[in-house]
Structure formats: C-alpha cells, structure tokens
Design an enzyme around this catalytic site. Structure first.
Site, PDB file in Angstrom:
ATOM      1  N   GLU A  10     -11.934  -6.813  11.784  1.00  0.00           N
ATOM      2  CA  GLU A  10     -13.300  -7.343  11.706  1.00  0.00           C
ATOM      3  C   GLU A  10     -14.167  -6.563  10.716  1.00  0.00           C
ATOM      4  O   GLU A  10     -14.759  -7.122   9.794  1.00  0.00           O
ATOM      5  CB  GLU A  10     -13.946  -7.314  13.096  1.00  0.00           C
ATOM      6  CG  GLU A  10     -15.415  -7.706  13.072  1.00  0.00           C
ATOM      7  CD  GLU A  10     -15.973  -8.128  14.409  1.00  0.00           C
ATOM      8  OE1 GLU A  10     -15.220  -8.615  15.266  1.00  0.00           O
ATOM      9  OE2 GLU A  10     -17.193  -7.997  14.599  1.00  0.00           O
ATOM     10  N   ASP A  11     -14.263  -5.260  10.899  1.00  0.00           N
ATOM     11  CA  ASP A  11     -15.254  -4.523  10.119  1.00  0.00           C
ATOM     12  C   ASP A  11     -14.859  -4.384   8.646  1.00  0.00           C
ATOM     13  O   ASP A  11     -15.701  -4.549   7.757  1.00  0.00           O
ATOM     14  CB  ASP A  11     -15.480  -3.138  10.747  1.00  0.00           C
ATOM     15  CG  ASP A  11     -16.682  -2.442  10.126  1.00  0.00           C
ATOM     16  OD1 ASP A  11     -17.774  -3.037  10.132  1.00  0.00           O
ATOM     17  OD2 ASP A  11     -16.521  -1.337   9.594  1.00  0.00           O
TER      18      ASP A  11
ATOM     19  N   TYR B  51      -2.159  -4.560   9.017  1.00  0.00           N
ATOM     20  CA  TYR B  51      -1.199  -4.303  10.097  1.00  0.00           C
ATOM     21  C   TYR B  51       0.201  -4.409   9.497  1.00  0.00           C
ATOM     22  O   TYR B  51       0.350  -4.807   8.332  1.00  0.00           O
ATOM     23  CB  TYR B  51      -1.384  -5.343  11.213  1.00  0.00           C
ATOM     24  CG  TYR B  51      -2.821  -5.479  11.684  1.00  0.00           C
ATOM     25  CD1 TYR B  51      -3.478  -4.413  12.295  1.00  0.00           C
ATOM     26  CD2 TYR B  51      -3.528  -6.668  11.503  1.00  0.00           C
ATOM     27  CE1 TYR B  51      -4.788  -4.527  12.721  1.00  0.00           C
ATOM     28  CE2 TYR B  51      -4.843  -6.790  11.927  1.00  0.00           C
ATOM     29  CZ  TYR B  51      -5.468  -5.720  12.525  1.00  0.00           C
ATOM     30  OH  TYR B  51      -6.774  -5.839  12.926  1.00  0.00           O
TER      31      TYR B  51
ATOM     32  N   ASP C 210     -13.412  -1.899  17.077  1.00  0.00           N
ATOM     33  CA  ASP C 210     -14.426  -1.917  18.140  1.00  0.00           C
ATOM     34  C   ASP C 210     -15.448  -0.801  17.913  1.00  0.00           C
ATOM     35  O   ASP C 210     -16.649  -1.044  17.839  1.00  0.00           O
ATOM     36  CB  ASP C 210     -13.763  -1.746  19.510  1.00  0.00           C
ATOM     37  CG  ASP C 210     -12.665  -2.766  19.750  1.00  0.00           C
ATOM     38  OD1 ASP C 210     -12.989  -3.940  19.889  1.00  0.00           O
ATOM     39  OD2 ASP C 210     -11.486  -2.374  19.772  1.00  0.00           O
TER      40      ASP C 210
ATOM     41  N   ARG D   1      -8.484  -6.089   7.057  1.00  0.00           N
ATOM     42  CA  ARG D   1      -7.927  -6.603   8.307  1.00  0.00           C
ATOM     43  C   ARG D   1      -9.021  -6.632   9.383  1.00  0.00           C
ATOM     44  O   ARG D   1     -10.159  -6.191   9.156  1.00  0.00           O
ATOM     45  CB  ARG D   1      -6.767  -5.729   8.753  1.00  0.00           C
ATOM     46  CG  ARG D   1      -7.198  -4.366   9.273  1.00  0.00           C
ATOM     47  CD  ARG D   1      -6.034  -3.475   9.641  1.00  0.00           C
ATOM     48  NE  ARG D   1      -6.425  -2.503  10.643  1.00  0.00           N
ATOM     49  CZ  ARG D   1      -5.710  -1.434  10.964  1.00  0.00           C
ATOM     50  NH1 ARG D   1      -4.558  -1.201  10.362  1.00  0.00           N
ATOM     51  NH2 ARG D   1      -6.138  -0.592  11.903  1.00  0.00           N
TER      52      ARG D   1
HETATM   53  O1  TRH Z   1      -8.810  -1.287  12.906  1.00  0.00           O
HETATM   54  P1  TRH Z   1      -8.924  -2.740  12.966  1.00  0.00           P
HETATM   55  O2  TRH Z   1      -7.695  -3.500  13.006  1.00  0.00           O
HETATM   56  O3  TRH Z   1      -9.807  -3.100  14.178  1.00  0.00           O
HETATM   57  C1  TRH Z   1      -9.864  -4.113  15.072  1.00  0.00           C
HETATM   58  C2  TRH Z   1      -9.386  -3.733  16.421  1.00  0.00           C
HETATM   59  O4  TRH Z   1      -8.002  -3.962  16.450  1.00  0.00           O
HETATM   60  C3  TRH Z   1     -10.073  -4.502  17.459  1.00  0.00           C
HETATM   61  O5  TRH Z   1      -9.537  -4.315  18.715  1.00  0.00           O
HETATM   62  C4  TRH Z   1     -10.078  -5.937  17.107  1.00  0.00           C
HETATM   63  O6  TRH Z   1     -10.734  -6.610  18.058  1.00  0.00           O
HETATM   64  C5  TRH Z   1     -10.736  -6.078  15.785  1.00  0.00           C
HETATM   65  O7  TRH Z   1      -9.987  -5.390  14.798  1.00  0.00           O
HETATM   66  C6  TRH Z   1     -10.915  -7.498  15.368  1.00  0.00           C
HETATM   67  O8  TRH Z   1      -9.781  -3.272  11.678  1.00  0.00           O
HETATM   68  P2  TRH Z   1     -11.315  -3.191  11.333  1.00  0.00           P
HETATM   69  O9  TRH Z   1     -12.100  -4.062  12.218  1.00  0.00           O
HETATM   70  O10 TRH Z   1     -11.394  -3.469   9.905  1.00  0.00           O
HETATM   71  O11 TRH Z   1     -11.729  -1.702  11.597  1.00  0.00           O
HETATM   72  C7  TRH Z   1     -11.333  -0.649  10.779  1.00  0.00           C
HETATM   73  C8  TRH Z   1     -12.438   0.372  10.671  1.00  0.00           C
HETATM   74  O12 TRH Z   1     -11.962   1.542  10.055  1.00  0.00           O
HETATM   75  C9  TRH Z   1     -13.597  -0.110   9.807  1.00  0.00           C
HETATM   76  O13 TRH Z   1     -14.819   0.330  10.379  1.00  0.00           O
HETATM   77  C10 TRH Z   1     -13.373   0.588   8.481  1.00  0.00           C
HETATM   78  C11 TRH Z   1     -12.817   1.893   8.968  1.00  0.00           C
HETATM   79  N1  TRH Z   1     -12.052   2.694   8.006  1.00  0.00           N
HETATM   80  C12 TRH Z   1     -12.548   3.947   7.672  1.00  0.00           C
HETATM   81  O14 TRH Z   1     -13.637   4.332   8.112  1.00  0.00           O
HETATM   82  N2  TRH Z   1     -11.827   4.725   6.835  1.00  0.00           N
HETATM   83  C13 TRH Z   1     -10.635   4.329   6.307  1.00  0.00           C
HETATM   84  O15 TRH Z   1     -10.001   5.083   5.557  1.00  0.00           O
HETATM   85  C14 TRH Z   1     -10.163   3.023   6.640  1.00  0.00           C
HETATM   86  C15 TRH Z   1      -8.868   2.518   6.060  1.00  0.00           C
HETATM   87  C16 TRH Z   1     -10.896   2.245   7.497  1.00  0.00           C
END
Ligand code: TRH
Length: 414
Positions: free
Chosen positions: A311-312, A231, A49, A309
């Site tokens: 979204e981002d 996860y 988020d 995993r």
């Molecule tokens: O962390 P996520 O699983 O995020 C989410 C949330 O669970 C949210 O509630 C849900 O709705 C959404 O998924 C779909 O995974 P995501 O989206 O990939 O986000 C991780 C963020 O962390 C992304 O911006 C990349 C960042 N990141 C770093 O900046 N440094 C790191 O070392 C890593 C591993 C990730």
C-alpha cells in the site's frame, strides 16, 4: 539488516528519541488548543500497516499540531522504518510522538486518558478497556476506523459511513483512503514535492545519494535505473533475463528483502544482501540496505521506473511521478485482482490504447497472469512518464489523507 539514510532533501528533521514527559507536555501556546489523537496499529505482516500509521502520525503532529500517540504491537517492524526506536521500551517519544508498545491488547489503555480523536487502523480492534473509557468520557471522542486503500468505486459510497456501537453510546466512522473523488485520498506531506524537485535539480545531491546507497557513482544517461521492491514473484526470472539481454544498460536497485533470494539465484550467489553487487550482460544490480521512509522516497526519485508493492510504497511511487509497476498484496480467492484493475482504471485513464495495453499487460504479468514484456513497456516509457506526472497532479486534487482526516475530525469536535 542495517539501516542507512540517504540524503533526502528538506525531509522532516531526523527522528530523535526523547523522554515521554517532554513529548506529552504541550507547549504553552498550544496547551489549550492542541487536539490529542491516539492511533492503534496492529502489524499483520511486512511494513505497510505501520508504514501508513507512522506517516499519518508524523503528519498530524508536524503539519496539524496534534499531540499524537501510537500504540503498536510490533516494534521490530516499526524499527526498520524508524531506526532510532528502542526495542526494549514500553513507552518512548520519537519526533514528538509518543509510542506505546501495545503488548497486551486487552489491557492497553486501562491507565490512559482517552484522546479527542481515536484512530483504529485497519480494523485492528481497540482494547475493550479503552472502548469502555471512551464511553465514559464526557465529550465522546471522534472514533475513526482507517481502512486499507482501494481504488474501487464502492469506496466513495462507504467513506465516512457511521456505525453505532452495539453497547456503548459511541459511533465509529469509516475513513477510506482512495484514488477517486469522494474518498479520503492518500497520505502526502506538504514538503514532498519541493523535496523531490530539489533532489531532481541537484546533481551533487543525486551523486551523494548514489555513493551512499550503492557505493558507486550514478550511471550514464543511456542506462535505465529500476528500483525493485516486491514480494517473492515467479515473473522475476524472466524479467532478469530480459534486462540481461536488453539493448541498453539496466541498473537495478534492490532493497534487501523478500525478492533478494531470486536475485541471488539468478547471479549464482549465496545471498544478495545489502552491499552486494552483481552483473550479467547489460544488467547491473545493487542490493541496498532498508532505509527509513525519507530514504525510500529518495530511492524512488533516483530511479526511472519503480517496482512497488502493498500500500504505502504504491502511494509513494505515484507521488514520485515516474512510471511504476505494482505488486499488489495477494489476498485469498484473488480478491486483490479487482483492486489491481481499479487502480489501472484510474492511472491508465487518458493513456493511448497501446500504452494502456502495455501497462496493464505488464502489471497483470507481474501479478501472476502471463510473462512481463519489458521491451513493450520501454517502448511506451515517454508517454508513461507524461501520464505519471499528470496523474500525480490529478491525485493531489483530492487533498491529502491527513488533512482530510483532520478536517473531518475537527468538524465533529465542534
Ligand atoms: O511491506 P508491505 O508489503 O506492506 C503491506 C503489509 O503487508 C500489510 O499487511 C498489507 O496490508 C499492506 O501491505 C497492503 O508494503 P508497503 O505497504 O509498501 O509498505 C512498505 C513500507 O516500507 C513503506 O512505508 C515504505 C517503507 N520502506 C522504507 O521505509 N525503506 C525501504 O528501504 C523500503 C524498501 C521500504
């Protein structure tokens, strides 16, 4: 967990904290023209988020010259992505963006001026006092509800649909990210492709990255480098065994997090925290510190295959233009499975049937249906690599989410 920032070339300048007054004072040339945006983000869990919101905020500020404020309710999650953030300040500025700790949702905004553009991220529900202030504003703000990314077809029909407020003279517009035509696209910074190209073209930069991130030098050309951000996942044990027994070396890079416990169990260690290394058979694994977002891009570029995993990171893997495996965010009643297949539909299009089957089989196994088959995935690596490059170009034709959002907002402000 500590944060380290590997050398990501041409990344935006390192964030710096500054007094809020400096960030709020527009420069003389931009004073009359800069669009002000307020972005509200409630962190449900993990980092996606705030990850999406922070990227969008920085891009609206740095590429579009907007004055951006973020209201966020969880500074701890935010600080993992933005290590310079102070946890004890209710208001601060980082990289020219004002960050408000959104502690009491019902009261936030009571003392604030309403911005020209208000972005309500992921249906987080704006404070009532703020909505009332929006309604009182002479020129009504452009109110956007930024939705979660889905590759499903219905998204294009709902993108930019309007919803009048039941009580106030305000209209909310739904802004849908997506992977297909007619959607808002996904976030991509202007500098991103050049930064990746510079990293890929520079052996010293890559060597420096390996030394800083793992303490070791880059592996030999016969190794497959895999990044693993996921996860908890029951399929990981089988995969670790397959990597251990693989014909060629596999070097695994694991940001410390929810999958780390499974790595520790596999290697017979008490934990697998940042800085740990372990080896079994042909598998060598390094546990990495969680980095800021530019550092995460560098990890994707340093790897041949990326497990991502949510979204981002799923989006960043697409811009990294390498084969990837998606652990989708699990939802009740398996509501996530059609979304997984919709993404496969876009990404797998134009792949030969056997490669598409291998990709879909692996993604499904990684999301709970069957056992992952690494040898089959590897067999199609070359064709998957070509598809990853083509797909990144195809996706870029949608424009980037920040640019699409800014264009829409400006068209409404006229
Ligand atoms: O962390 P996520 O699983 O995020 C989410 C949330 O669970 C949210 O509630 C849900 O709705 C959404 O998924 C779909 O995974 P995501 O989206 O990939 O986000 C991780 C963020 O962390 C992304 O911006 C990349 C960042 N990141 C770093 O900046 N440094 C790191 O070392 C890593 C591993 C990730």
């Amino acid at each position: 967990m500590s944060s380290a920032r590997p050398p990501a070339p041409s990344a935006p300048p390192a964030p710096s904290t500054a007094p809020v007054s400096a960030a709020l004072t527009p420069s003389p040339s931009s004073a009359s023209t800069a669009i002000a945006a307020d972005l509200f983000c409630a962190v449900i869990d993990n980092f996606g988020d705030i990850g999406v919101c922070w990227r969008l905020a920085r891009q609206l500020a740095s590429e579009h010259g907007w004055q951006v404020r973020i209201f966020v309710d969880d500074l701890h999650a935010f600080q993992k992505l933005c290590p310079t953030l102070a946890l004890d300040r209710s208001r601060q500025a980082v990289s020219g963006i004002v960050i408000e700790h959104w502690r009491e949702p019902s009261r936030a905004g009571a003392t604030l001026e309403v911005a020209d553009v208000v972005i309500e991220a992921f249906g987080c529900e704006l404070p009532h006092a703020y909505v009332a202030a929006m309604a009182r504003r002479e020129q009504k703000p452009v109110w956007l509800n930024l939705e979660y990314l889905s590759a499903e077809d219905w998204v294009a029909d709902f993108h930019l649909r309007r919803s009048p407020h039941p009580r106030h003279a305000l209209t909310k517009t739904f802004f849908f990210p997506g992977l297909g035509a007619g959607t808002g696209g996904v976030v991509k910074e202007r500098h991103l492709d050049a930064a990746r190209a510079a990293f890929e073209a520079s052996p010293p930069m890559r060597d420096a990255w390996w030394r800083q991130a793992t303490g070791a030098s880059a592996p030999g050309a016969d190794a497959t480098v895999v990044s693993l951000f996921a996860y908890e996942n029951p399929a990981v044990d089988s995969l670790l065994e397959q990597w251990r027994d693989a014909a060629a070396p596999v070097v695994l890079l694991v940001p410390e997090g929810r999958i780390s416990g499974a790595l520790a169990r596999f290697f017979g260690l008490p934990s697998f925290g940042a800085g740990s290394h372990a080896e079994r058979g042909n598998l060598r694994a390094h546990a990495l510190a969680f980095t800021d977002q530019p550092g995460y891009d560098a990890l994707l570029w340093a790897s041949h295959v990326n497990f991502v995993r949510g979204e981002d990171s799923f989006v960043r893997a697409q811009w990294a233009a390498r084969p990837f495996v998606w652990h989708i965010y699990p939802q009740a009643d398996d509501a996530h499975l059609p979304k997984l297949d919709a993404a496969l539909e876009h990404y797998g299009r134009h792949l030969p049937a056997d490669a598409r089957r291998a990709l879909a089989g692996f993604w499904h196994a990684w999301n709970g249906a069957g056992q992952p088959d690494w040898a089959d995935f590897q067999r199609h690596r070359k064709v998957l690599e070509r598809r990853a490059t083509d797909w990144a170009q195809e996706l870029a034709t949608l424009g980037d989410l920040a640019g699409n959002l800014a264009d829409f907002a400006k068209s409404q402000l006229k």
